[in-house]
Scaffold this active site. Structure first.
Site: not given
Ligand code: BG6
Length: 506
Positions: A195, A161, A248, A190-191, A229, A253
């Site tokens: 999870k 992404k 973003d 989309d990581h 965050e 997500h």
């Molecule tokens: C990313 C965003 O895709 O996901 C970042 O670009 C964000 O801005 C991050 O900090 C959050 O991922 P995780 O796995 O730490 O919740």
């Protein structure tokens, strides 16, 4: 398929475009290391880093080892495991826009000692700036590295992404990629889907009988989805200032969490059955009118403050951020899903940077019990039951319910909880998202990747928000101090509905 063990990974050449970048160092190579450690990488498997700057194979390996020592989620790094993997990591210098570099890559792949094992199986990981995605796919195809008809050779793309910046650009990108790589060979990352706790949403809902009957408009008052965050934009100002929280985080997500929370039971655990249901959720959200949106979306930006005693500069003073930037670092919105299950149930989504808490949680808030019997015991207002699904950190599930206070006639909300780390972590290794996603891409399992129509539906909704913002022509955004929980406007949006943001579970 979800619910069954993936088949073994075949010998493959994994080529990473953007090999000298952050993602490769922080996430991708540490994930390969853990796959090696867990015995998932076969003999004859190679990693080839492709990037522009001059670098030797050995120099590249050393760079990656340094990053691994810093970013590996298991510590200390097992040097014996690294020593098994490192000799199969190579560096290929090339220019992303130059077709000749890809011919060179094809020659290099053929000449590698492991070629006898991996032969024509190639997986290309696009970890570059998104404007290169199309040209890489085209150049790969021209160098005969794309999918071949009537061949069993694996030729796949993993695409990072952001996938486009709006609906039109995502459609264009999809069209370009699909010219060279058919949809089933494209794996859009989309990581969040990698999870474990996100995958557990499906298990939780459909491997139990007690929640599903309540999972609808008759029993659910509203749903909250939060990705909070503590970090600010740190060194990513250059990218982030052109993106903002809506592109973003929301487009990908948060919408992934929304679709998995709201979807109908899929016909099976086959990838397309699940992906069909996810897309249906998004399609059931009509594009809101601008008037509606103006009441249902809040954006804001962080001002100077401190998080955990650490000073954070105002967003506009961060590196590579425009001093008069109107980019949102916080967004909250209220959506409704117009289908039989959810009509009339508000879904509140919020995400922000530089907040005072770091957590991702889905809260299912049930209807308020009638206070006919316990009006006095609850001071006139019975608290609602709430199911708190904690995605990270302290992964777990909490159920809040009313109980009698011992020795008193009063009612009080108490918490029943499950924590992954207590129940599972002694006996089970919790892999990082990228490990799972890499395995799935190697074996061609696409459930945990975003399909073309899904990515486009998500952009449709984000575009409607951004178009509304574009017409507002504001001179300032609401500000919230770094280290707070966001702007008051966000609290007020819920108050108008008689709601408030739920405190995260512990
Ligand atoms: C990313 C965003 O895709 O996901 C970042 O670009 C964000 O801005 C991050 O900090 C959050 O991922 P995780 O796995 O730490 O919740």
């Amino acid at each position: 398929m979800l619910g069954s063990l993936p088949p073994a990974i075949q010998p493959t050449a994994a080529v990473i475009f953007g090999a000298t970048g952050d993602l490769t160092h922080r996430k991708i190579v540490p994930a390969f290391y853990h796959l090696q450690k867990n015995g998932k990488l076969p003999e004859g498997f190679v990693i080839v880093g492709f990037a522009r700057r001059p670098q030797s194979d050995d120099g590249f390996r050393q760079d990656l080892k340094k990053a691994l020592d810093e970013f590996s989620h298991t510590q200390p790094v097992d040097n014996a495991v690294w020593d098994q993997l490192a000799p199969h990591i190579y560096y290929h210098r090339g220019d992303l826009s130059d077709p000749v570099s890809y011919k060179g890559l094809a020659d290099r792949l053929r000449a590698l000692p492991e070629n006898k094992a991996f032969q024509d199986n190639h997986l290309f990981y696009l970890a570059t700036a998104p404007n290169y995605f199309g040209i890489i796919a085209e150049n790969l195809a021209k160098a005969d590295l794309g999918p071949r008809r009537n061949s069993s050779a694996v030729r796949r793309l993993i695409v990072e992404k952001p996938f486009g910046v709006d609906l039109a650009s995502a459609q264009n990108l999809n069209q370009t990629l699909n010219q060279f790589f058919p949809e089933k060979t494209i794996f859009r990352i989309d990581h969040y889907l990698g999870k474990e706790t996100v995958q557990n949403l499906l298990y939780f809902r459909f491997a139990n009988s007690i929640y599903e009957p309540l999972w609808n408009r008759r029993y659910v008052d509203h749903v909250q989805i939060t990705v909070a965050e503590k970090v600010g934009v740190e060194a990513r100002g250059g990218y982030y200032d052109g993106a903002g929280a809506a592109r973003d985080m929301l487009q990908n997500h948060l919408f992934q969490l929304l679709t998995l929370t709201a979807l109908e039971p899929p016909a099976s655990l086959e990838a397309e059955a699940i992906r069909d249901e996810k897309v249906k959720v998004l399609r059931s959200i009509p594009t809101p009118t601008q008037e509606t949106l103006a009441q249902r979306v809040v954006r804001a930006q962080y001002a100077a403050g401190s998080v955990n005693g650490r000073a954070i500069a105002a967003y506009r003073n961060e590196e590579r951020v425009a001093p008069n930037s109107l980019t949102e670092t916080y967004v909250a919105l209220r959506l409704e899903i117009d289908n039989w299950r959810w009509a009339g149930v508000p879904f509140y989504l919020r995400t922000g940077k530089a907040l005072n808490k770091q957590f991702t949680e889905i809260d299912i808030v049930f209807n308020r019990p009638p206070s006919v019997l316990f009006a006095a015991a609850s001071k006139g207002k019975m608290r609602r039951n709430c199911l708190q699904i904690r995605i990270q950190p302290n992964e777990g599930i909490h159920l809040n319910f009313n109980a009698k206070v011992p020795g008193q006639p009063m009612v009080q909300l108490v918490d029943m909880n499950f924590h992954y780390r207590e129940d599972f972590s002694q006996s089970h290794y919790l892999p990082e998202a990228y490990e799972r996603l890499l395995v799935d891409a190697f074996v061609g399992e696409s459930t945990l990747f975003t399909r073309r129509d899904e990515v486009e539906e998500a952009w449709r909704l984000v575009d409607s928000v951004r178009n509304m913002w574009a017409t507002q022509k504001v001179a300032e955004l609401p500000l919230y101090p770094a280290g707070s929980m966001g702007p008051v406007e966000s609290d007020q949006m819920l108050e108008r509905d008689g709601h408030y943001w739920i405190l995260p579970s512990e």
